[in-house]
Scaffold this motif. Structure first.
Motif, PDB file in Angstrom:
ATOM      1  N   ALA A  44       2.006 -14.337   9.661  1.00 49.15           N
ATOM      2  CA  ALA A  44       0.875 -13.619   9.067  1.00 49.15           C
ATOM      3  C   ALA A  44       1.299 -12.707   7.919  1.00 49.15           C
ATOM      4  O   ALA A  44       0.459 -12.018   7.349  1.00 49.15           O
ATOM      5  CB  ALA A  44       0.149 -12.803  10.128  1.00 49.15           C
ATOM      6  N   LYS A  45       2.591 -12.692   7.579  1.00 45.36           N
ATOM      7  CA  LYS A  45       3.051 -11.804   6.506  1.00 45.36           C
ATOM      8  C   LYS A  45       2.395 -12.154   5.170  1.00 45.36           C
ATOM      9  O   LYS A  45       2.004 -11.259   4.408  1.00 45.36           O
ATOM     10  CB  LYS A  45       4.576 -11.905   6.378  1.00 45.36           C
ATOM     11  CG  LYS A  45       5.353 -11.259   7.515  1.00 45.36           C
ATOM     12  CD  LYS A  45       6.844 -11.325   7.262  1.00 45.36           C
ATOM     13  CE  LYS A  45       7.633 -10.663   8.384  1.00 45.36           C
ATOM     14  NZ  LYS A  45       9.099 -10.735   8.155  1.00 45.36           N
ATOM     15  N   GLY A  46       2.276 -13.440   4.885  1.00 48.80           N
ATOM     16  CA  GLY A  46       1.641 -13.853   3.631  1.00 48.80           C
ATOM     17  C   GLY A  46       0.192 -13.415   3.569  1.00 48.80           C
ATOM     18  O   GLY A  46      -0.292 -12.972   2.507  1.00 48.80           O
ATOM     19  N   ASN A  47      -0.524 -13.515   4.685  1.00 53.52           N
ATOM     20  CA  ASN A  47      -1.921 -13.091   4.728  1.00 53.52           C
ATOM     21  C   ASN A  47      -2.053 -11.582   4.540  1.00 53.52           C
ATOM     22  O   ASN A  47      -2.965 -11.111   3.847  1.00 53.52           O
ATOM     23  CB  ASN A  47      -2.556 -13.490   6.063  1.00 53.52           C
ATOM     24  CG  ASN A  47      -2.511 -14.983   6.296  1.00 53.52           C
ATOM     25  OD1 ASN A  47      -1.784 -15.456   7.158  1.00 53.52           O
ATOM     26  ND2 ASN A  47      -3.268 -15.734   5.531  1.00 53.52           N
ATOM     27  N   ILE A  48      -1.127 -10.837   5.136  1.00 53.68           N
ATOM     28  CA  ILE A  48      -1.145  -9.379   4.970  1.00 53.68           C
ATOM     29  C   ILE A  48      -0.934  -9.011   3.501  1.00 53.68           C
ATOM     30  O   ILE A  48      -1.640  -8.152   2.955  1.00 53.68           O
ATOM     31  CB  ILE A  48      -0.066  -8.729   5.855  1.00 53.68           C
ATOM     32  CG1 ILE A  48      -0.410  -8.918   7.337  1.00 53.68           C
ATOM     33  CG2 ILE A  48       0.084  -7.246   5.531  1.00 53.68           C
ATOM     34  CD1 ILE A  48       0.674  -8.461   8.288  1.00 53.68           C
ATOM     35  N   ALA A  49       0.012  -9.666   2.852  1.00 58.23           N
ATOM     36  CA  ALA A  49       0.298  -9.372   1.445  1.00 58.23           C
ATOM     37  C   ALA A  49      -0.898  -9.704   0.560  1.00 58.23           C
ATOM     38  O   ALA A  49      -1.274  -8.917  -0.321  1.00 58.23           O
ATOM     39  CB  ALA A  49       1.528 -10.157   0.996  1.00 58.23           C
ATOM     40  N   LEU A  50      -1.531 -10.860   0.787  1.00 58.99           N
ATOM     41  CA  LEU A  50      -2.665 -11.273  -0.041  1.00 58.99           C
ATOM     42  C   LEU A  50      -3.881 -10.377   0.183  1.00 58.99           C
ATOM     43  O   LEU A  50      -4.591 -10.035  -0.770  1.00 58.99           O
ATOM     44  CB  LEU A  50      -3.023 -12.734   0.261  1.00 58.99           C
ATOM     45  CG  LEU A  50      -2.010 -13.770  -0.246  1.00 58.99           C
ATOM     46  CD1 LEU A  50      -2.319 -15.143   0.311  1.00 58.99           C
ATOM     47  CD2 LEU A  50      -1.997 -13.807  -1.773  1.00 58.99           C
ATOM     48  N   CYS A  51      -4.110  -9.984   1.425  1.00 61.90           N
ATOM     49  CA  CYS A  51      -5.220  -9.069   1.707  1.00 61.90           C
ATOM     50  C   CYS A  51      -4.975  -7.708   1.059  1.00 61.90           C
ATOM     51  O   CYS A  51      -5.902  -7.080   0.533  1.00 61.90           O
ATOM     52  CB  CYS A  51      -5.416  -8.915   3.215  1.00 61.90           C
ATOM     53  SG  CYS A  51      -6.145 -10.352   4.015  1.00 61.90           S
ATOM     54  N   ALA A  52      -3.724  -7.244   1.091  1.00 64.59           N
ATOM     55  CA  ALA A  52      -3.384  -5.968   0.450  1.00 64.59           C
ATOM     56  C   ALA A  52      -3.608  -6.045  -1.059  1.00 64.59           C
ATOM     57  O   ALA A  52      -4.123  -5.091  -1.675  1.00 64.59           O
ATOM     58  CB  ALA A  52      -1.938  -5.603   0.756  1.00 64.59           C
ATOM     59  N   LEU A  53      -3.258  -7.181  -1.660  1.00 66.57           N
ATOM     60  CA  LEU A  53      -3.497  -7.361  -3.099  1.00 66.57           C
ATOM     61  C   LEU A  53      -4.987  -7.392  -3.408  1.00 66.57           C
ATOM     62  O   LEU A  53      -5.437  -6.848  -4.426  1.00 66.57           O
ATOM     63  CB  LEU A  53      -2.828  -8.656  -3.568  1.00 66.57           C
ATOM     64  CG  LEU A  53      -1.296  -8.629  -3.633  1.00 66.57           C
ATOM     65  CD1 LEU A  53      -0.751 -10.027  -3.901  1.00 66.57           C
ATOM     66  CD2 LEU A  53      -0.830  -7.668  -4.722  1.00 66.57           C
ATOM     67  N   SER A  54      -5.779  -8.044  -2.543  1.00 71.22           N
ATOM     68  CA  SER A  54      -7.228  -8.085  -2.741  1.00 71.22           C
ATOM     69  C   SER A  54      -7.824  -6.682  -2.649  1.00 71.22           C
ATOM     70  O   SER A  54      -8.698  -6.310  -3.443  1.00 71.22           O
ATOM     71  CB  SER A  54      -7.885  -9.001  -1.705  1.00 71.22           C
ATOM     72  OG  SER A  54      -7.506 -10.343  -1.894  1.00 71.22           O
ATOM     73  N   VAL A  55      -7.350  -5.898  -1.681  1.00 70.26           N
ATOM     74  CA  VAL A  55      -7.815  -4.516  -1.542  1.00 70.26           C
ATOM     75  C   VAL A  55      -7.464  -3.712  -2.787  1.00 70.26           C
ATOM     76  O   VAL A  55      -8.298  -2.985  -3.352  1.00 70.26           O
ATOM     77  CB  VAL A  55      -7.202  -3.852  -0.290  1.00 70.26           C
ATOM     78  CG1 VAL A  55      -7.462  -2.342  -0.292  1.00 70.26           C
ATOM     79  CG2 VAL A  55      -7.773  -4.474   0.969  1.00 70.26           C
ATOM     80  N   GLY A  56      -6.217  -3.847  -3.251  1.00 67.26           N
ATOM     81  CA  GLY A  56      -5.783  -3.123  -4.437  1.00 67.26           C
ATOM     82  C   GLY A  56      -6.583  -3.488  -5.670  1.00 67.26           C
ATOM     83  O   GLY A  56      -6.984  -2.613  -6.452  1.00 67.26           O
ATOM     84  N   CYS A  57      -6.854  -4.782  -5.863  1.00 71.73           N
ATOM     85  CA  CYS A  57      -7.626  -5.220  -7.027  1.00 71.73           C
ATOM     86  C   CYS A  57      -9.069  -4.731  -6.956  1.00 71.73           C
ATOM     87  O   CYS A  57      -9.654  -4.352  -7.977  1.00 71.73           O
ATOM     88  CB  CYS A  57      -7.596  -6.744  -7.119  1.00 71.73           C
ATOM     89  SG  CYS A  57      -6.011  -7.435  -7.629  1.00 71.73           S
ATOM     90  N   THR A  58      -9.658  -4.727  -5.765  1.00 72.81           N
ATOM     91  CA  THR A  58     -11.035  -4.250  -5.618  1.00 72.81           C
ATOM     92  C   THR A  58     -11.122  -2.755  -5.882  1.00 72.81           C
ATOM     93  O   THR A  58     -12.062  -2.278  -6.535  1.00 72.81           O
ATOM     94  CB  THR A  58     -11.570  -4.566  -4.205  1.00 72.81           C
ATOM     95  OG1 THR A  58     -11.369  -5.944  -3.924  1.00 72.81           O
ATOM     96  CG2 THR A  58     -13.053  -4.262  -4.113  1.00 72.81           C
ATOM     97  N   VAL A  59     -10.145  -1.993  -5.390  1.00 75.46           N
ATOM     98  CA  VAL A  59     -10.099  -0.555  -5.667  1.00 75.46           C
ATOM     99  C   VAL A  59      -9.961  -0.313  -7.169  1.00 75.46           C
ATOM    100  O   VAL A  59     -10.632   0.562  -7.747  1.00 75.46           O
ATOM    101  CB  VAL A  59      -8.933   0.111  -4.904  1.00 75.46           C
ATOM    102  CG1 VAL A  59      -8.728   1.551  -5.374  1.00 75.46           C
ATOM    103  CG2 VAL A  59      -9.199   0.086  -3.407  1.00 75.46           C
TER     104      VAL A  59
END
Length: 254
Positions: free
Chosen positions: A166-181
């Motif tokens: 799940a590390k890849g999913n965590i990284a991609l979700c974190a990037l999505s959160v950062g881009c939305t912010v």
């Protein structure tokens, strides 16, 4: 060159007969029962490996209610990103007044030829409001990036499910959160600058959709972190099963 399986004689190009020229054994039919049994063992091993991978895939994605919710919510932020990101109100001649801008409306405007990208980019060169328009365009770029990371998250979710990762999913979700912010910050900053520079010409208002997408991306991030903790014992069991299967193959080969 090939060798005779019985006497290890190195076959030559002129040795075209089925029998070995030295020991006279029929090479294609040599030890056919043993080879048939070996093929059966390999087929059983391949089937066991396939069942192990499909079993882990199903369990990782749909093993319990939490994992089913995690799978379903992977798509949710992408749907809300199709809703209006911000509203633009202008007092320009021949304008529609207030317009809601979403990724879908932008794509349709470009396809239909209603949006001149060159003219829109020209607003960046304005002395007073250029930075405000630049930030507004950057917000769109950040939303596009969050969508891309969200789509990648879905495919990585499918791939990583095989080995309980799940590390890849965590990284991609974190990037999505950062881009939305970043997109929300750019819209707010653009709105403030436009009010200061051209208050009676153009104004920008942030939409609720970006906040909902931010919440959903954050929920996805938290759920993947929790899923990774759940995967730890199952991942160890999966590795042990894979090692045992490999050792079995090596033992059969010897």
């Amino acid at each position: 060159m090939a060798r005779c399986p019985n006497c290890n004689y190195r076959l030559r190009l002129i040795d075209v007969k089925a029998e070995c020229p030295v020991c006279k054994v029929n090479i294609p039919n040599f030890n056919w029962e043993g080879r048939l049994e070996e093929d059966a063992v390999k087929a059983d091993s391949a089937w066991a490996s396939f069942r192990r991978k499909t079993g882990s895939f199903k369990n990782a994605l749909f093993g319990n209610k939490f994992r089913i919710a995690r799978f379903v919510l992977t798509f949710a932020p992408l749907l809300f990103l199709l809703f209006p990101m911000f509203g633009v109100t202008d007092a320009l001649p021949f304008s529609d007044g207030t317009q809601s801008v979403s990724m879908l409306s932008l794509i349709l405007s470009i396809v239909n030829g209603k949006l001149d990208i060159g003219s829109m980019l020209g607003f960046i060169s304005f002395e007073k409001s250029g930075t405000a328009f630049l930030l507004l365009y950057l917000s769109v770029a950040f939303v596009v990036m969050s969508i891309v990371f969200g789509v990648l998250n879905f495919f990585v979710l499918l791939i990583s499910g095989i080995g309980y990762h799940a590390k890849g999913n965590i990284a991609l979700c974190a990037l999505s959160v950062g881009c939305t912010v970043a997109a929300i910050g750019c819209v707010i900053a653009s709105s403030v600058m436009m009010k200061a520079a051209i208050p009676d010409v153009v104004s920008v208002k942030l939409s609720y959709a970006l906040f909902i997408a931010l919440v959903l991306f954050t929920v996805n991030l938290i759920m993947n972190v929790v899923a990774r903790k759940q995967f730890v014992p199952e991942q160890a069991q999966y590795r042990e099963s894979a090692i045992a299967e490999l050792q079995k193959k090596l033992g059969e080969a010897e």
